[in-house]
Motif scaffolding. Structure first.
Motif, PDB file in Angstrom:
ATOM      1  N   PRO A  37       0.677  -1.216  -0.056  1.00 26.79           N
ATOM      2  CA  PRO A  37      -0.138   0.133  -0.052  1.00 26.79           C
ATOM      3  C   PRO A  37       0.636   1.153   0.050  1.00 26.79           C
ATOM      4  N   GLN A  38       1.908   1.446   0.557  1.00 24.18           N
ATOM      5  CA  GLN A  38       2.905   2.564   0.629  1.00 24.18           C
ATOM      6  C   GLN A  38       3.493   2.708  -0.585  1.00 24.18           C
ATOM      7  N   LYS A  40       2.109   1.869  -3.573  1.00 22.46           N
ATOM      8  CA  LYS A  40       1.140   2.099  -4.431  1.00 22.46           C
ATOM      9  C   LYS A  40       0.773   3.783  -4.148  1.00 22.46           C
ATOM     10  N   LYS A  41       0.817   4.175  -2.861  1.00 25.41           N
ATOM     11  CA  LYS A  41       0.435   5.470  -2.388  1.00 25.41           C
ATOM     12  C   LYS A  41       1.583   6.543  -3.262  1.00 25.41           C
ATOM     13  N   GLN A  42       2.670   6.067  -3.097  1.00 31.31           N
ATOM     14  CA  GLN A  42       3.882   6.665  -3.617  1.00 31.31           C
ATOM     15  C   GLN A  42       3.799   7.019  -4.961  1.00 31.31           C
ATOM     16  N   GLU A  44       1.015   6.968  -6.749  1.00 31.57           N
ATOM     17  CA  GLU A  44      -0.288   7.826  -7.065  1.00 31.57           C
ATOM     18  C   GLU A  44       0.305   9.210  -6.833  1.00 31.57           C
TER      19      GLU A  44
END
Length: 105
Positions: A37-38, A40-42, A44
């Motif tokens: 998730p981290q 993926k957030k980076q 985005e």
């Protein structure tokens, strides 16, 4: 007596596999709940920063709200208020909360 020794050795060998399976399971859980998730957030946030244009509302990592006036190679010039402009690094810019709320509607 010999039978007990053989059974104990087999039980100890089986626990080695169980320990290995538990370690692999913990690593998998850690990956899917923390690392993936981290990253993926980076991705985005990086995509957001690459898509910024003049006139977009942003907020800096320091909490300063502004509107992008110029885009340079490694920084943005942001107008904070009338005739007050600051230059900030591209990595310290995030979408403003107002824009995020409007996109969700």
């Amino acid at each position: 007596m010999i039978t007990n020794t053989i059974l104990l050795q087999q039980a100890q060998q089986g626990s080695g596999w169980e320990s290995l399976i538990m370690i692999v399971a913990l690593i998998a859980i850690f990956y899917f709940f923390m690392i993936r998730p981290q990253s993926k957030k980076q991705k985005e946030i990086k995509k957001f920063r690459e898509g910024l244009q003049k006139g977009d509302k942003v907020i800096t990592a320091g909490g300063i709200y502004g509107i992008i006036k110029e885009i340079k190679e490694t920084s943005f010039v942001i107008e904070v208020t009338d005739n007050v402009k600051i230059r900030v690094d591209k990595n310290s810019v995030y979408p403003s909360a107002e824009d995020a709320a409007m996109q969700q509607k």
